[in-house]
Design a protein around this motif. Structure first.
Motif, PDB file in Angstrom:
ATOM      1  N   ILE A  24      48.965  45.817  67.183  1.00 44.94           N
ATOM      2  CA  ILE A  24      49.507  44.697  66.402  1.00 44.94           C
ATOM      3  C   ILE A  24      51.026  44.647  66.501  1.00 44.94           C
ATOM      4  N   ILE A  25      51.680  45.807  66.302  1.00 44.60           N
ATOM      5  CA  ILE A  25      53.149  45.845  66.370  1.00 44.60           C
ATOM      6  C   ILE A  25      53.627  45.425  67.761  1.00 44.60           C
ATOM      7  N   ALA A  26      52.917  45.878  68.790  1.00 45.61           N
ATOM      8  CA  ALA A  26      53.316  45.524  70.161  1.00 45.61           C
ATOM      9  C   ALA A  26      53.188  44.022  70.391  1.00 45.61           C
ATOM     10  N   MET A  27      52.135  43.435  69.860  1.00 41.62           N
ATOM     11  CA  MET A  27      51.941  41.998  70.022  1.00 41.62           C
ATOM     12  C   MET A  27      53.027  41.215  69.290  1.00 41.62           C
ATOM     13  N   LEU A  28      53.260  41.579  68.004  1.00 37.83           N
ATOM     14  CA  LEU A  28      54.316  40.906  67.244  1.00 37.83           C
ATOM     15  C   LEU A  28      55.683  41.149  67.876  1.00 37.83           C
ATOM     16  N   GLY A  29      55.911  42.378  68.351  1.00 33.82           N
ATOM     17  CA  GLY A  29      57.187  42.706  68.964  1.00 33.82           C
ATOM     18  C   GLY A  29      57.439  41.936  70.245  1.00 33.82           C
ATOM     19  N   SER A  30      56.404  41.815  71.077  1.00 28.34           N
ATOM     20  CA  SER A  30      56.580  41.087  72.337  1.00 28.34           C
ATOM     21  C   SER A  30      56.868  39.618  72.082  1.00 28.34           C
ATOM     22  N   VAL A  31      56.182  39.040  71.076  1.00 28.09           N
ATOM     23  CA  VAL A  31      56.441  37.639  70.744  1.00 28.09           C
ATOM     24  C   VAL A  31      57.846  37.480  70.164  1.00 28.09           C
ATOM     25  N   LEU A  32      58.250  38.419  69.317  1.00 27.83           N
ATOM     26  CA  LEU A  32      59.579  38.349  68.712  1.00 27.83           C
ATOM     27  C   LEU A  32      60.669  38.511  69.767  1.00 27.83           C
ATOM     28  N   VAL A  33      60.463  39.442  70.692  1.00 32.07           N
ATOM     29  CA  VAL A  33      61.432  39.627  71.780  1.00 32.07           C
ATOM     30  C   VAL A  33      61.511  38.370  72.637  1.00 32.07           C
ATOM     31  N   GLY A  34      60.350  37.784  72.912  1.00 32.32           N
ATOM     32  CA  GLY A  34      60.333  36.554  73.701  1.00 32.32           C
ATOM     33  C   GLY A  34      61.035  35.415  72.987  1.00 32.32           C
ATOM     34  N   THR A  35      60.811  35.307  71.672  1.00 40.80           N
ATOM     35  CA  THR A  35      61.457  34.256  70.893  1.00 40.80           C
ATOM     36  C   THR A  35      62.966  34.445  70.864  1.00 40.80           C
ATOM     37  N   ILE A 322      37.425  48.057  57.744  1.00 37.55           N
ATOM     38  CA  ILE A 322      38.292  48.458  56.634  1.00 37.55           C
ATOM     39  C   ILE A 322      39.608  49.029  57.146  1.00 37.55           C
ATOM     40  N   LEU A 323      39.500  49.833  58.213  1.00 39.20           N
ATOM     41  CA  LEU A 323      40.732  50.372  58.802  1.00 39.20           C
ATOM     42  C   LEU A 323      41.638  49.253  59.300  1.00 39.20           C
ATOM     43  N   SER A 324      41.038  48.261  59.934  1.00 39.87           N
ATOM     44  CA  SER A 324      41.841  47.167  60.484  1.00 39.87           C
ATOM     45  C   SER A 324      42.550  46.401  59.378  1.00 39.87           C
ATOM     46  N   ILE A 325      41.906  46.235  58.218  1.00 41.18           N
ATOM     47  CA  ILE A 325      42.533  45.518  57.107  1.00 41.18           C
ATOM     48  C   ILE A 325      43.743  46.291  56.594  1.00 41.18           C
ATOM     49  N   PHE A 326      43.583  47.598  56.394  1.00 44.01           N
ATOM     50  CA  PHE A 326      44.714  48.417  55.943  1.00 44.01           C
ATOM     51  C   PHE A 326      45.840  48.409  56.967  1.00 44.01           C
ATOM     52  N   VAL A 327      45.476  48.520  58.231  1.00 49.03           N
ATOM     53  CA  VAL A 327      46.486  48.552  59.295  1.00 49.03           C
ATOM     54  C   VAL A 327      47.216  47.217  59.381  1.00 49.03           C
ATOM     55  N   CYS A 328      46.514  46.105  59.159  1.00 49.47           N
ATOM     56  CA  CYS A 328      47.147  44.788  59.212  1.00 49.47           C
ATOM     57  C   CYS A 328      48.243  44.674  58.154  1.00 49.47           C
ATOM     58  N   PHE A 329      47.937  45.124  56.936  1.00 51.84           N
ATOM     59  CA  PHE A 329      48.955  45.088  55.887  1.00 51.84           C
ATOM     60  C   PHE A 329      50.160  45.948  56.264  1.00 51.84           C
ATOM     61  N   ALA A 330      49.905  47.127  56.821  1.00 52.01           N
ATOM     62  CA  ALA A 330      51.000  48.020  57.215  1.00 52.01           C
ATOM     63  C   ALA A 330      51.827  47.398  58.345  1.00 52.01           C
ATOM     64  N   ALA A 331      51.138  46.795  59.322  1.00 49.53           N
ATOM     65  CA  ALA A 331      51.843  46.197  60.461  1.00 49.53           C
ATOM     66  C   ALA A 331      52.712  45.026  60.029  1.00 49.53           C
ATOM     67  N   ILE A 332      52.184  44.184  59.130  1.00 49.01           N
ATOM     68  CA  ILE A 332      52.968  43.047  58.649  1.00 49.01           C
ATOM     69  C   ILE A 332      54.190  43.524  57.869  1.00 49.01           C
ATOM     70  N   VAL A 366      46.623  39.312  63.063  1.00 47.83           N
ATOM     71  CA  VAL A 366      45.658  39.867  62.103  1.00 47.83           C
ATOM     72  C   VAL A 366      44.231  39.533  62.533  1.00 47.83           C
ATOM     73  N   ALA A 367      44.029  38.261  62.901  1.00 46.97           N
ATOM     74  CA  ALA A 367      42.685  37.858  63.344  1.00 46.97           C
ATOM     75  C   ALA A 367      42.258  38.627  64.586  1.00 46.97           C
TER      76      ALA A 367
END
Length: 394
Positions: A24-35, A322-332, A366-367
């Motif tokens: 998740i962080i890599a995906m958000l990071g790559s989009v943020l770097v691209g932006t 359940i793990l993915s839900i917790f991780v999503c909150f942490a990643a955001i 997240v999705a």
């Protein structure tokens, strides 16, 4: 039961969480770097060439010395819905020198320090056609506000004027000095000293310096006007004011040049994001299969005491979900902190604005994280569901 199952194997839960978090962080990071990369490229080019699109025109053989007609010209350009700035080319260079205070008899060193700078004699809208973030102070005021003799200097010129509040202006044809208020310092991306002067103020308060030969108009359409409509509007403005002829110089910006670069950059980041997600799925599948090998006996006992295949699948997939839900909150939360830190680290006169949090990308991430968790746990879940209870007796 699912939460209890997660606590039974904390190492597996941690490894799975890290795999999801990295994805998740890599995906958000790559989009943020691209932006940021895209915004940086656009903003830096807009400093020098103007926002895309910007059309430039050369104005010649006009009555630049009729004060009433010139005031009408300034008013007409300020009244249009689009953004258009006018710059004027002088027949004689205006020289400037730093001046500490206003005295009836200026000291001799002011005359000795007079030097010619790159002068942009323009209107207030120039800062809207070009990306000109202020380092300190403010930009030139509109001519409709009365105005005064004022200039804005760039960061290179700041090294020459230091903290002087005034700039003494002079043309070689006269010995008189005209004081200009230095109202701001701008980051224009230029590596040579540049002074931006209010053309309407020079016309009204320093007529000896007003020796215009020709002018340039920089038109940045913001209301959807076509180039033909811009031509018609410019012709009407000149006819109603100073007259003369205009000639199109094409586009001053280079938006067409870097459009292809931006497309390649976005495509590369999309491929990178997909590869990162694919690696995340592989990592989760690997962790799930490895965990399944360790939990085979446990799952066989569950099957032997009455657990159905659906229960086993729900147990394996539920823990992943359940793990993915917790991780999503942490990643955001982590990505929000990173975006805030980027904005805080940018200088006040950065050509790139403070990045906004990519909410749409976060929703997609997240999705995709949930989907990735389900895909990563699907193969181990199906394999676990196929286990036969009789194997528990071995």
């Amino acid at each position: 039961m699912i939460l209890k199952d997660l606590r039974l194997s904390p190492l597996r839960s941690i490894l799975t969480s890290v795999s999801m978090l990295v994805g998740i962080i890599a995906m958000l990071g790559s989009v943020l770097v691209g932006t940021l990369g895209r915004e940086y490229l656009i903003s830096v080019n807009a400093q020098v060439y103007g926002w895309s699109p910007t059309y430039s025109f050369v104005i010649t053989k006009s009555d630049f010395h009729d004060r009433n007609k010139m005031e009408q010209l300034f008013q007409r350009f300020e009244a249009i819905d689009d953004v258009a700035a006018v710059t004027f080319s002088m027949g004689e260079d205006i020289r400037f020198a730093p001046m500490k205070d206003l005295t009836p008899i200026p000291p001799n060193d002011v005359y000795q320090n007079l030097m010619a700078f790159d002068l942009v004699c323009t209107t207030e809208a120039y800062s809207q056609v070009y990306n000109l973030p202020m380092t300190s102070g403010r930009w030139l005021e509109p001519s409709s506000e009365g105005g005064s003799l004022e200039v804005v200097i760039n960061k290179e010129a700041k090294n020459y004027f230091n903290d002087s509040p005034y700039a003494a202006g002079n043309v070689k044809s006269t010995l008189s000095l005209t004081p200009f208020n230095i109202v701001g310092v701008v980051n224009d991306g230029r590596d040579f000293p540049t002074i931006y002067a209010d053309s309407a103020a020079i016309l009204n308060f320093a007529p000896a310096m007003w020796q215009v030969q020709n002018a340039n108009v920089y038109w940045h359409p913001t209301t959807g006007l076509t180039i033909e409509q811009i031509h018609s509007a410019l012709g009407d403005i000149l006819t109603d004011t100073i007259g003369g002829y205009w000639e199109s110089a094409g586009r001053s910006d280079i938006g067409d040049t870097y459009d292809s670069v931006l497309s390649i950059l976005q495509l590369g980041l999309l491929v990178t994001s997909l590869l990162l997600l694919f690696v995340s799925v592989l990592g989760q599948i690997n962790i799930g299969l490895s965990s399944l090998e360790q939990r085979t006996h446990e799952l066989l006992i569950r099957r032997a005491i009455g657990a159905s295949r659906t229960n086993i699948v729900a147990l394996v997939l539920g823990s992943q979900l359940i793990l993915s839900i917790f991780v999503c909150f942490a990643a955001i939360l982590i990505s929000l902190i990173l975006v805030h830190c980027i904005g805080a680290l940018l200088p006040v006169d950065s050509p790139v604005g403070t990045p906004s949090y990519p909410i749409s990308v976060a929703v997609v991430a997240v999705a995709v994280s949930v989907l990735t968790a389900l895909l990563g746990g699907l193969l181990p879940a199906l394999k676990a569901a196929k286990l036969e209870p009789a194997l528990a007796l071995r």
